[in-house]
Each structure stands twice: as C-alpha cells, then as structure tokens.
Design a protein around this motif. Structure first.
Motif, PDB file in Angstrom:
ATOM      1  N   ARG A  94       0.796  -0.582   0.085  1.00  0.00           N
ATOM      2  CA  ARG A  94      -0.091   0.186  -0.385  1.00  0.00           C
ATOM      3  C   ARG A  94       1.162   1.538  -0.029  1.00  0.00           C
TER       4      ARG A  94
ATOM      5  N   ILE B  28       2.039   2.139  -3.302  1.00  0.00           N
ATOM      6  CA  ILE B  28       1.098   2.613  -4.443  1.00  0.00           C
ATOM      7  C   ILE B  28       0.916   4.261  -3.690  1.00  0.00           C
ATOM      8  N   LEU B  29       0.886   4.205  -3.037  1.00  0.00           N
ATOM      9  CA  LEU B  29       0.861   5.440  -1.956  1.00  0.00           C
ATOM     10  C   LEU B  29       2.052   6.555  -2.735  1.00  0.00           C
TER      11      LEU B  29
ATOM     12  N   TYR C  84      -7.121   8.445  -7.976  1.00  0.00           N
ATOM     13  CA  TYR C  84      -6.148   7.297  -7.791  1.00  0.00           C
ATOM     14  C   TYR C  84      -5.249   6.605  -9.701  1.00  0.00           C
TER      15      TYR C  84
ATOM     16  N   TYR D 237      -1.032  -5.721  -5.226  1.00  0.00           N
ATOM     17  CA  TYR D 237      -2.375  -4.969  -4.601  1.00  0.00           C
ATOM     18  C   TYR D 237      -3.501  -5.468  -4.667  1.00  0.00           C
ATOM     19  N   THR D 238      -3.777  -4.961  -5.801  1.00  0.00           N
ATOM     20  CA  THR D 238      -4.927  -5.977  -6.029  1.00  0.00           C
ATOM     21  C   THR D 238      -5.546  -7.303  -6.182  1.00  0.00           C
TER      22      THR D 238
END
Length: 261
Positions: free
Chosen positions: A4, A7-8, A72, A109-110
């Motif tokens: 996470r 990704i951020l 996003y 992430y997914t």
C-alpha cells in the motif's frame, strides 16, 4: 502495508508532477478525491438528503470511494510516467525493470480480488427440498401470495454458510412476501410497501398473541405460509397454533402451511 505504501508513493510522485504540469486538471482530480472521501464517510449525508433527491435513498455512501479510485488512477498514471522517465535517465534498459516492478506492485495490491475475492464470493447449491417446495406451490395454479418466515430480510442459511439477503423471491415461482426491512438502526426499507408493513406491525404480532389471523391473511391474498428452518425460526412456532393454518408439507429445511378454505 508495504504494498500500500508503494502504491501511495507512486501516486504521490504523480501528484507532484501533475501539479507542475497540469495544475488545473490536477486540482480537479484532487478535488474529486477529497469530496469522495467526505461523502464516503457519510459526512453531511443527512443535510444533503434534504436538498438533493437521490441522496435520500442512498444507503451505502462508501460507494463514493469509486470516485477516489478515479482520482488515484489519474495520479497513478503520472507516477508511472515519472518512474519510467527517471529509470531511462539512470540506465537505458532500466525502464523495463521498473515497468515489471510496477506491474508486480499493482498485481499484489489487487490480488484479493482474485479467486472470488479471496474466497468471499462463491457459488452455493440449494438443498433439494427448495425445488420440492416450489413444485408443491406450483401445483396450485391459482394467483396467490406466500408469506415467507422467519420475518427477516437478512439471515443465515445453511446452504450459503453465511448471512445473506433472502433468496426466496428469486427462487420460487409464486409471489413470495419477504420482509424488506434490513433491521438496522436508522435504515428504512428501500421502498414503502403497505402489505409488508401490515404483516410486520399487525398480522405477525397478532399471531404471536395466538389471535386468529385467517381473515388478515385472506385479505392480503396469502394462501400459504412457508417457514424456513433457518436462523431463529423457532421464534415463529406460533404459526403451529393458528387454527386456520394446516401443515401440508415438511422437509429438512421447510414447513409449508396452507390457509383453510
């Protein structure tokens, strides 16, 4: 957590570049993301419902997070562009490695969406007596309704292995009357239904007091009462004491009663 953060981090890189390159567009998407977070938290929903018609029936505000995903997506695209741009400056073939790493990051992430949302979504087979009950009801060719108990919209079913919305109206061919009240504080039924209101507030309370409800059932064109042996069905055992109802079929998962003619 590390996935996470990764990704951020990429989204943050993209936000900085977007701000420097397309400031107006970046402001629009940043605003969309901020508004979506506020709406998804339910902040101001009561006020909005008074002035914006569709908000009055919007029961699940967390769905506004879809707009945050849009935000996003915009900044993530810019972030990927920045990563590839910097990789190309570092070494000619480095962008291929960075591309692979980003794809792995997004895939990780997914990943909970795979295999039926990590097993949360799966098919379940109805027990055979569902079809037996359906055949019995179809044998009566009249136009009538069936009262379905226990009187809950959501409850646990053995075949599903969890709490689900009542599948009876979709499964049975006859008109099945199921409670549409989610029984959650502050959450009303999606649509007002006078028949269901009468059943919940008048018919069933009267039956619980051992009052004869034959006339009320007949007035609502209810000719059968179907009790599923699930959840708290024993709390509705007062149906057995109704003189106007006779049990005509019992299976492992159901009791079927018919209104005396």
């Amino acid at each position: 957590g590390f996935v996470r953060l990764g990704i951020l981090f990429v989204i943050g890189l993209g936000a900085v570049r977007a701000w420097r390159t397309q400031r107006r567009v970046a402001l629009v998407f940043a605003g969309i993301g901020l508004v979506s977070i506020v709406l998804a938290l339910g902040v101001g929903s009561g006020v909005l419902a008074k002035f914006i018609p569709f908000f009055g029936g919007y029961r699940e505000p967390q769905k506004f997070i879809a707009l945050l995903a849009l935000s996003y997506g915009y900044f993530m695209a810019w972030g990927v562009y920045v990563c590839l741009e910097r990789a190309a400056r570092w070494r000619s073939n480095a962008r291929y490695l960075v591309t692979a790493l980003i794809l792995v990051l997004i895939g990780a992430y997914t990943s909970p969406l795979l295999w039926g949302c990590a097993g949360q979504l799966r098919s379940a087979a109805y027990s055979s007596d569902w079809q037996s009950i359906n055949d019995k009801l179809n044998a009566d060719t009249r136009d009538y309704s069936v009262l379905y108990l226990p009187w809950h919209l959501y409850m646990g079913y053995d075949f599903a292995g969890r709490i689900i919305a009542s599948p009876a109206p979709a499964y049975f061919d006859k008109h099945i009357i199921v409670n549409d009240d989610p029984e959650l504080n502050g959450v009303a039924p999606q649509f007002y239904n006078e028949t269901k209101r009468r059943i919940g507030q008048s018919v069933l309370p009267a039956a619980a007091k051992n009052q004869d409800i034959a006339h009320q059932l007949g007035a609502l064109n209810i000719q059968y009462v179907l009790v599923a042996k699930e959840s708290d069905y024993k709390d509705f055992s007062y149906v057995d004491k109704q003189p106007a109802l006779v049990m005509i079929m019992q299976t492992d998962h159901f009791k079927l009663y018919q209104l005396r003619k």
